[in-house]
Motif scaffolding. Structure first.
Motif: not given
Length: 290
Positions: A195-216
């Protein structure tokens, strides 16, 4: 002009003989109230928010019913956690300030300052302690005009400093805690870094969930358990915090700061900033540069 706050401790005092001198809602989740009281009794029952108090004048005859040997005095502090219960007797006169802290800023501080899950931690209850640094911050608050935009922003900064100091010195691990659910510590840290490295970009739930290898769906629930606030709220708080850093440390235009912190436009940035801090980015920058 005082505001009627919804915090349970504030409402309990409002129903007592205490006289409200002034109050203000600060940055989202923080609020202040200044009171005068005499010859009274009141009690608080699991308010759901943290309360930090400092006596400004008097209070020598004030005590908690379960701790009658402890008496108040000017510059004495009390820390009342969200889960506490207490009953108080006021003999004589006193003036005091309360800082009310909702769960969200406490949770954000636990993650950012302590690298711990908020649900792991317990704010320690303290009655009439001496802490010159914290008392000094409360004395500064007592001297400020809470309604003037620039000074209200300084109130927010001082209140945040009080909370940060308490997180660093008055927090312990909950006894007998057995955590269930939530994210593994390494996953939580990886998400923070992402999140810190990508704050300037749109950060959707699916994108973050992918980082944790989980469903949204499962990710949103587990993120909230571990961070103490939902993903979208955490991202917004971090964007606003980064914006405050850039407003005080860089000469960039507001539009550039907005884009660098992930806001779609300067107007969107200004709206969110004002909702959170009660002032515009320009007012914040001017106040911090005084």
């Amino acid at each position: 002009m005082s505001q009627s706050l919804q915090h349970q401790v504030f409402q309990a005092l409002n129903r007592s003989r205490a006289q409200l001198e002034r109050s203000v809602q600060l940055a989202d989740g923080l609020a202040l109230a200044q009171w005068r009281n005499a010859h009274d009794a009141t009690q608080y029952n699991t308010p759901g928010h943290h309360t930090f108090g400092c006596y400004l004048e008097g209070g020598y005859g004030t005590f908690r019913r379960d701790l009658p040997q402890l008496k108040g005095a000017p510059q004495r502090l009390c820390i009342l956690p969200a889960e506490h219960q207490s009953a108080w007797v006021v003999n004589g006169e006193l003036r005091f300030i309360h800082l009310y802290v909702s769960p969200q800023p406490f949770a954000l501080g636990a993650v950012q300052l302590l690298d711990r899950e908020p649900r792991e931690l317990q704010l320690q209850e303290r009655t009439f302690i001496e802490d010159p640094q914290q008392a000094g911050r409360f004395r500064q608050l007592a001297l400020l005009d809470w309604q003037e935009p620039g000074e209200r922003l300084l109130c927010s900064s001082l209140s945040q400093a009080i909370l940060d100091q308490a997180l660093l010195t008055q927090v312990g691990r909950r006894n007998g805690l057995q955590l269930k659910g939530g994210l593994a510590p390494q996953t939580r840290r990886r998400l923070q870094e992402y999140i810190e490295a990508h704050l300037e970009q749109p950060l959707g739930l699916a994108e973050l969930a992918e980082q944790a290898a989980l469903s949204s769906y499962h990710f949103a629930r587990m993120f909230t358990q571990s961070f103490g606030l939902p993903p979208h709220r955490y991202v917004l708080m971090r964007r606003l915090q980064r914006a405050t850093e850039q407003l005080t440390s860089s000469p960039h235009e507001l539009g550039d700061i907005a884009l660098a912190c992930g806001f779609a436009s300067a107007s969107h940035f200004s709206t969110r900033f004002r909702q959170h801090f009660g002032a515009t980015p320009s007012q914040y920058r001017a106040a911090r540069c005084i």
